[in-house]
Design a protein around this motif. Sequence first.
Motif, PDB file in Angstrom:
ATOM      1  N   ASN A  27      -1.021   0.544   3.403  1.00 16.91           N
ATOM      2  CA  ASN A  27      -1.372   1.365   2.236  1.00 16.91           C
ATOM      3  C   ASN A  27      -2.817   1.024   1.882  1.00 16.91           C
ATOM      4  OD1 ASN A  27      -1.811   2.433  -0.336  1.00 16.91           O
ATOM      5  ND2 ASN A  27       0.336   2.181  -0.917  1.00 16.91           N
ATOM      6  N   SER A  28      -3.735   1.720   2.512  1.00 19.98           N
ATOM      7  CA  SER A  28      -5.137   1.310   2.494  1.00 19.98           C
ATOM      8  C   SER A  28      -5.728   1.172   1.098  1.00 19.98           C
ATOM      9  CB  SER A  28      -5.975   2.293   3.311  1.00 19.98           C
ATOM     10  OG  SER A  28      -5.844   3.599   2.786  1.00 19.98           O
ATOM     11  N   ASP A  29      -5.422   2.083   0.194  1.00 19.74           N
ATOM     12  CA  ASP A  29      -6.039   2.059  -1.126  1.00 19.74           C
ATOM     13  C   ASP A  29      -5.602   0.831  -1.928  1.00 19.74           C
ATOM     14  OD1 ASP A  29      -7.620   3.259  -3.269  1.00 19.74           O
ATOM     15  OD2 ASP A  29      -5.696   3.520  -4.254  1.00 19.74           O
ATOM     16  N   ILE A  30      -4.292   0.621  -2.027  1.00 23.20           N
ATOM     17  CA  ILE A  30      -3.778  -0.506  -2.806  1.00 23.20           C
ATOM     18  C   ILE A  30      -4.178  -1.833  -2.173  1.00 23.20           C
ATOM     19  CG2 ILE A  30      -1.687  -1.703  -3.562  1.00 23.20           C
ATOM     20  CD1 ILE A  30      -0.371   1.009  -3.907  1.00 23.20           C
ATOM     21  N   PHE A  31      -4.014  -1.935  -0.862  1.00 26.24           N
ATOM     22  CA  PHE A  31      -4.299  -3.212  -0.208  1.00 26.24           C
ATOM     23  C   PHE A  31      -5.793  -3.501  -0.188  1.00 26.24           C
ATOM     24  CE2 PHE A  31      -3.999  -6.609   2.949  1.00 26.24           C
ATOM     25  CZ  PHE A  31      -2.834  -7.220   2.537  1.00 26.24           C
ATOM     26  N   THR A  32      -6.613  -2.463  -0.084  1.00 29.84           N
ATOM     27  CA  THR A  32      -8.068  -2.677  -0.141  1.00 29.84           C
ATOM     28  C   THR A  32      -8.468  -3.233  -1.500  1.00 29.84           C
ATOM     29  OG1 THR A  32      -8.536  -0.931   1.465  1.00 29.84           O
ATOM     30  CG2 THR A  32     -10.323  -1.556  -0.003  1.00 29.84           C
ATOM     31  N   ARG A  33      -7.819  -2.742  -2.562  1.00 30.37           N
ATOM     32  CA  ARG A  33      -8.104  -3.284  -3.893  1.00 30.37           C
ATOM     33  C   ARG A  33      -7.655  -4.736  -3.999  1.00 30.37           C
ATOM     34  NH1 ARG A  33      -9.768   0.261  -7.659  1.00 30.37           N
ATOM     35  NH2 ARG A  33      -9.686   2.466  -7.082  1.00 30.37           N
ATOM     36  N   PHE A  34      -6.518  -5.056  -3.379  1.00 30.10           N
ATOM     37  CA  PHE A  34      -6.053  -6.436  -3.363  1.00 30.10           C
ATOM     38  C   PHE A  34      -7.047  -7.329  -2.619  1.00 30.10           C
ATOM     39  CE2 PHE A  34      -3.901  -9.706  -0.791  1.00 30.10           C
ATOM     40  CZ  PHE A  34      -3.460 -10.543  -1.808  1.00 30.10           C
ATOM     41  N   VAL A  35      -7.501  -6.872  -1.459  1.00 31.50           N
ATOM     42  CA  VAL A  35      -8.468  -7.641  -0.676  1.00 31.50           C
ATOM     43  C   VAL A  35      -9.760  -7.829  -1.461  1.00 31.50           C
ATOM     44  CG1 VAL A  35      -9.946  -7.577   1.379  1.00 31.50           C
ATOM     45  CG2 VAL A  35      -7.519  -7.015   1.577  1.00 31.50           C
ATOM     46  N   ASN A  36     -10.199  -6.787  -2.147  1.00 30.55           N
ATOM     47  CA  ASN A  36     -11.408  -6.887  -2.964  1.00 30.55           C
ATOM     48  C   ASN A  36     -11.243  -7.930  -4.063  1.00 30.55           C
ATOM     49  OD1 ASN A  36     -14.093  -5.696  -3.856  1.00 30.55           O
ATOM     50  ND2 ASN A  36     -12.877  -5.384  -5.705  1.00 30.55           N
ATOM     51  N   MET A  37     -10.067  -7.946  -4.699  1.00 35.95           N
ATOM     52  CA  MET A  37      -9.778  -8.932  -5.736  1.00 35.95           C
ATOM     53  C   MET A  37      -9.765 -10.347  -5.152  1.00 35.95           C
ATOM     54  SD  MET A  37      -6.362  -9.280  -8.122  1.00 35.95           S
ATOM     55  CE  MET A  37      -6.488  -7.585  -8.697  1.00 35.95           C
ATOM     56  N   LEU A  38      -9.133 -10.488  -3.994  1.00 30.13           N
ATOM     57  CA  LEU A  38      -9.076 -11.789  -3.332  1.00 30.13           C
ATOM     58  C   LEU A  38     -10.475 -12.291  -3.007  1.00 30.13           C
ATOM     59  CD1 LEU A  38      -7.430 -14.045  -1.937  1.00 30.13           C
ATOM     60  CD2 LEU A  38      -7.311 -12.572   0.095  1.00 30.13           C
ATOM     61  N   VAL A  85      -3.229  -9.928   9.336  1.00 30.17           N
ATOM     62  CA  VAL A  85      -3.603  -8.572   8.921  1.00 30.17           C
ATOM     63  C   VAL A  85      -5.128  -8.490   8.942  1.00 30.17           C
ATOM     64  CG1 VAL A  85      -3.480  -6.871   7.088  1.00 30.17           C
ATOM     65  CG2 VAL A  85      -1.560  -8.419   7.463  1.00 30.17           C
ATOM     66  N   ILE A  86      -5.668  -7.736   9.876  1.00 30.73           N
ATOM     67  CA  ILE A  86      -7.116  -7.728  10.069  1.00 30.73           C
ATOM     68  C   ILE A  86      -7.779  -6.472   9.507  1.00 30.73           C
ATOM     69  CG2 ILE A  86      -8.961  -7.744  11.793  1.00 30.73           C
ATOM     70  CD1 ILE A  86      -7.145  -9.405  13.572  1.00 30.73           C
ATOM     71  N   GLN A  87      -7.221  -5.320   9.779  1.00 30.10           N
ATOM     72  CA  GLN A  87      -7.892  -4.055   9.491  1.00 30.10           C
ATOM     73  C   GLN A  87      -8.339  -3.892   8.040  1.00 30.10           C
ATOM     74  OE1 GLN A  87      -8.956  -2.125  11.888  1.00 30.10           O
ATOM     75  NE2 GLN A  87     -10.038  -0.959  10.295  1.00 30.10           N
ATOM     76  N   PRO A  88      -7.533  -4.271   7.034  1.00 29.53           N
ATOM     77  CA  PRO A  88      -7.987  -4.085   5.647  1.00 29.53           C
ATOM     78  C   PRO A  88      -9.252  -4.872   5.302  1.00 29.53           C
ATOM     79  CG  PRO A  88      -5.621  -4.454   5.719  1.00 29.53           C
ATOM     80  CD  PRO A  88      -6.140  -4.747   7.080  1.00 29.53           C
TER      81      PRO A  88
END
Length: 335
Positions: A45-56, A130-133
């Motif tokens: 789920n690119s949008d939600i997980f990208t936001r999680f990665v950004n937060m991390l 998990v690499i792509q995000p």
Amino acid sequence: MSVEQTGASSQFYDKFNIRYNISHIMKTIWNHPAHRQKLREESMNSDIFTRFVNMLMSDVTYLMDESLSKLTEIHQIQLEMNDQAAWEAQTSQYRQEREGNLPSLERQAQSYVALGKETVHMLKYMTAEVIQPFLVSEIVDRLAAMLDYNLVQLVGPKCTELKVANPEKYHFEPRKLLSEIIDVYLNLNSEKFVEAVARDGRSYKKEYFSKAASILQKHGLKQADDIHALEKFINRVEIAIQSGADEEEELGEVPDEFLDPIFFTLMEDPVLLPTSGVIVDRGTIRTHLLGDTRDPFNRTPLSMDMVQPGKEFSLFYTHISLINNIPSIFLKNSC
């Protein structure tokens, strides 16, 4: 996350304690195969997980910076107090202020180091699976720059400023931290990430990686295969840097119209922000909106579905590019 919206004046700092507890939950979940598979699926789920990665990534940046700056301050006070003659020569008020600051700095260092270690550890084990995000355009350049910056802090010219007395008091393990940061580089070893590291003109230097490899090998924290993989990664970065320099020389001086107004990099996909009327690169505004849902130029509400293709600008961009013989690689998304 709603759990972090406490409304208290200390909300900004409280969230890190909440996230520290969440990190322990995440680590437990990650060790369970079924839950790990579910998290892998969620990462799609690119949008939600990208936001999680950004937060991390933002947490790693803040916590590491605070950890290392507090340790540097503690180191400086300890040096002053150890030089008995110079210390006694200071005024009584100065000594009292410095001695009074020390316990507070120590508490802050203990907290930030603990939180920072857990966050870096999460970044390590997640990038192993998990690499792509972590390679999407909104994230990859910032991630590379953040890792490079922290590598400099740990092995660069000022790393001796982190050598506090009794580091175990602060749970500070710089070699282990260095090892996990290098793990992230190796986990993300791909063409996109190599190019992102190569673009980091601020912190990246080949010699820092060589020094890191020497430290980790000397203390048995990395096997020969890991050191060899790191050397291959850096060689790829160096090749990418040279390739970029050759392309830049061929490109010549880029007109200001082609430069993103925020990062001053060559725009690949110019878009128009509807309320401010500013043209920026699509990747730039997408990155900005991960942490702030307002137009950076006039602070009005903004979302990606509101931005408009810069059609007239793109045509002009293509026309001028042909005149100036700008390589087609830079125009792949321009119109």
